[in-house]
Design a protein around this motif. Structure first.
Motif, PDB file in Angstrom:
ATOM      1  N   GLY A 185      -9.988   5.543  -2.094  1.00 36.89           N
ATOM      2  CA  GLY A 185     -11.288   5.032  -1.697  1.00 36.89           C
ATOM      3  C   GLY A 185     -11.349   4.525  -0.270  1.00 36.89           C
ATOM      4  O   GLY A 185     -10.397   4.651   0.503  1.00 36.89           O
ATOM      5  N   PRO A 186     -12.483   3.917   0.080  1.00 34.39           N
ATOM      6  CA  PRO A 186     -12.726   3.528   1.468  1.00 34.39           C
ATOM      7  C   PRO A 186     -11.981   2.276   1.936  1.00 34.39           C
ATOM      8  O   PRO A 186     -11.835   2.070   3.132  1.00 34.39           O
ATOM      9  CB  PRO A 186     -14.232   3.282   1.503  1.00 34.39           C
ATOM     10  CG  PRO A 186     -14.576   2.881   0.104  1.00 34.39           C
ATOM     11  CD  PRO A 186     -13.645   3.680  -0.782  1.00 34.39           C
ATOM     12  N   ARG A 187     -11.504   1.437   1.027  1.00 31.94           N
ATOM     13  CA  ARG A 187     -10.834   0.196   1.418  1.00 31.94           C
ATOM     14  C   ARG A 187      -9.538   0.009   0.619  1.00 31.94           C
ATOM     15  O   ARG A 187      -9.397  -0.961  -0.124  1.00 31.94           O
ATOM     16  CB  ARG A 187     -11.769  -0.994   1.202  1.00 31.94           C
ATOM     17  CG  ARG A 187     -12.962  -1.016   2.137  1.00 31.94           C
ATOM     18  CD  ARG A 187     -13.926  -2.151   1.837  1.00 31.94           C
ATOM     19  NE  ARG A 187     -14.471  -2.128   0.469  1.00 31.94           N
ATOM     20  CZ  ARG A 187     -15.419  -1.297   0.037  1.00 31.94           C
ATOM     21  NH1 ARG A 187     -15.926  -0.412   0.847  1.00 31.94           N
ATOM     22  NH2 ARG A 187     -15.854  -1.353  -1.196  1.00 31.94           N
ATOM     23  N   PRO A 188      -8.583   0.923   0.785  1.00 25.94           N
ATOM     24  CA  PRO A 188      -7.357   0.791  -0.005  1.00 25.94           C
ATOM     25  C   PRO A 188      -6.536  -0.413   0.427  1.00 25.94           C
ATOM     26  O   PRO A 188      -6.671  -0.907   1.545  1.00 25.94           O
ATOM     27  CB  PRO A 188      -6.608   2.093   0.308  1.00 25.94           C
ATOM     28  CG  PRO A 188      -7.072   2.450   1.681  1.00 25.94           C
ATOM     29  CD  PRO A 188      -8.519   2.021   1.733  1.00 25.94           C
ATOM     30  N   ARG A 189      -5.713  -0.879  -0.490  1.00 28.61           N
ATOM     31  CA  ARG A 189      -4.792  -1.988  -0.209  1.00 28.61           C
ATOM     32  C   ARG A 189      -3.382  -1.495  -0.478  1.00 28.61           C
ATOM     33  O   ARG A 189      -3.172  -0.684  -1.385  1.00 28.61           O
ATOM     34  CB  ARG A 189      -5.113  -3.173  -1.119  1.00 28.61           C
ATOM     35  CG  ARG A 189      -6.507  -3.731  -0.872  1.00 28.61           C
ATOM     36  CD  ARG A 189      -6.833  -4.825  -1.824  1.00 28.61           C
ATOM     37  NE  ARG A 189      -5.972  -5.979  -1.505  1.00 28.61           N
ATOM     38  CZ  ARG A 189      -6.083  -7.155  -2.082  1.00 28.61           C
ATOM     39  NH1 ARG A 189      -6.975  -7.349  -3.020  1.00 28.61           N
ATOM     40  NH2 ARG A 189      -5.298  -8.153  -1.748  1.00 28.61           N
ATOM     41  N   GLY A 190      -2.427  -1.993   0.289  1.00 22.91           N
ATOM     42  CA  GLY A 190      -1.066  -1.554   0.036  1.00 22.91           C
ATOM     43  C   GLY A 190      -0.043  -2.371   0.783  1.00 22.91           C
ATOM     44  O   GLY A 190      -0.349  -3.038   1.775  1.00 22.91           O
ATOM     45  N   VAL A 191       1.185  -2.309   0.277  1.00 21.96           N
ATOM     46  CA  VAL A 191       2.328  -2.966   0.890  1.00 21.96           C
ATOM     47  C   VAL A 191       3.462  -1.947   0.937  1.00 21.96           C
ATOM     48  O   VAL A 191       3.760  -1.280  -0.062  1.00 21.96           O
ATOM     49  CB  VAL A 191       2.782  -4.202   0.072  1.00 21.96           C
ATOM     50  CG1 VAL A 191       4.043  -4.807   0.659  1.00 21.96           C
ATOM     51  CG2 VAL A 191       1.664  -5.229  -0.006  1.00 21.96           C
ATOM     52  N   LEU A 192       4.087  -1.853   2.104  1.00 24.11           N
ATOM     53  CA  LEU A 192       5.227  -0.971   2.336  1.00 24.11           C
ATOM     54  C   LEU A 192       6.374  -1.848   2.823  1.00 24.11           C
ATOM     55  O   LEU A 192       6.189  -2.646   3.742  1.00 24.11           O
ATOM     56  CB  LEU A 192       4.870   0.067   3.398  1.00 24.11           C
ATOM     57  CG  LEU A 192       5.979   0.937   3.976  1.00 24.11           C
ATOM     58  CD1 LEU A 192       6.575   1.853   2.908  1.00 24.11           C
ATOM     59  CD2 LEU A 192       5.433   1.753   5.139  1.00 24.11           C
ATOM     60  N   ILE A 193       7.530  -1.712   2.199  1.00 20.29           N
ATOM     61  CA  ILE A 193       8.681  -2.529   2.582  1.00 20.29           C
ATOM     62  C   ILE A 193       9.873  -1.608   2.858  1.00 20.29           C
ATOM     63  O   ILE A 193      10.252  -0.804   1.997  1.00 20.29           O
ATOM     64  CB  ILE A 193       9.055  -3.533   1.475  1.00 20.29           C
ATOM     65  CG1 ILE A 193       7.880  -4.481   1.207  1.00 20.29           C
ATOM     66  CG2 ILE A 193      10.324  -4.303   1.847  1.00 20.29           C
ATOM     67  CD1 ILE A 193       8.052  -5.370  -0.005  1.00 20.29           C
TER      68      ILE A 193
END
Length: 169
Positions: A43-51
């Motif tokens: 979608g238009p406002r994805p959330r995520g964390v990459l470590i």
């Protein structure tokens, strides 16, 4: 990675030390035939964390940004689980301008034991990763832009934490 801002593909080689740490997802889109970036599978406002951890392990978790509004599961199919969440954990290494992720666990079974190739560019605290996925027999190029997370300081764990007791705040 050759693309919108680097047509000649002259981005600097990556150093693994530059990648170590936590990153927040800024943008996740699909590259259109005309070179513009369209909306991605979250979608238009994805959330995520990459470590990226210094000893060669990594983890990525992403979800639809509108999940809090009850839109979880709006898009389904091979690209996104019905929960609107995707992620995997892997070992990683840098080869030139690419980051290779050897997947150990994933929300998508087809990724298990695969080496995912990510074209990479690091500029001004932003990490741009690109990769190609084949869906319905058609290759699709996805682009993810990450910004480095600020270091955090934590309060010492309460004494009960060592025994597995969690206190709500």
């Amino acid at each position: 990675m050759p693309g919108r801002d680097d047509p000649a593909g002259e981005a600097a080689l990556l150093s693994p030390a530059e990648l170590v740490g936590a990153w927040q997802l800024v943008e996740y889109g699909e590259l259109r035939a005309d070179g513009t970036l369209g909306e991605g599978p979250l979608g238009p406002r994805p959330r995520g964390v990459l470590i990226y951890e210094p000893h060669g392990h990594m983890s990525v978790s992403m979800m639809r940004g509108d999940a809090a509004s009850g839109a979880v599961g709006v898009r389904t199919g091979p690209a996104v689980s019905s929960t609107g969440f995707m992620g995997y954990a892997a070992t990683w290494r840098v080869v030139g301008r690419r980051i290779l992720h050897h997947v150990q666990v994933s929300t998508h079974a087809y990724q298990l034991d695969q080496e995912l190739i990510r074209e990479a560019r690091l500029e001004e605290g932003r990490l741009t990763l690109g990769g190609t996925v084949v869906l319905a027999g058609r290759p699709r190029h996805r682009v993810l832009v990450w910004r480095r997370s600020a270091p955090r300081t934590h309060d010492p764990a309460p004494p009960d934490a060592a025994r597995g007791v969690v206190h709500e705040r």
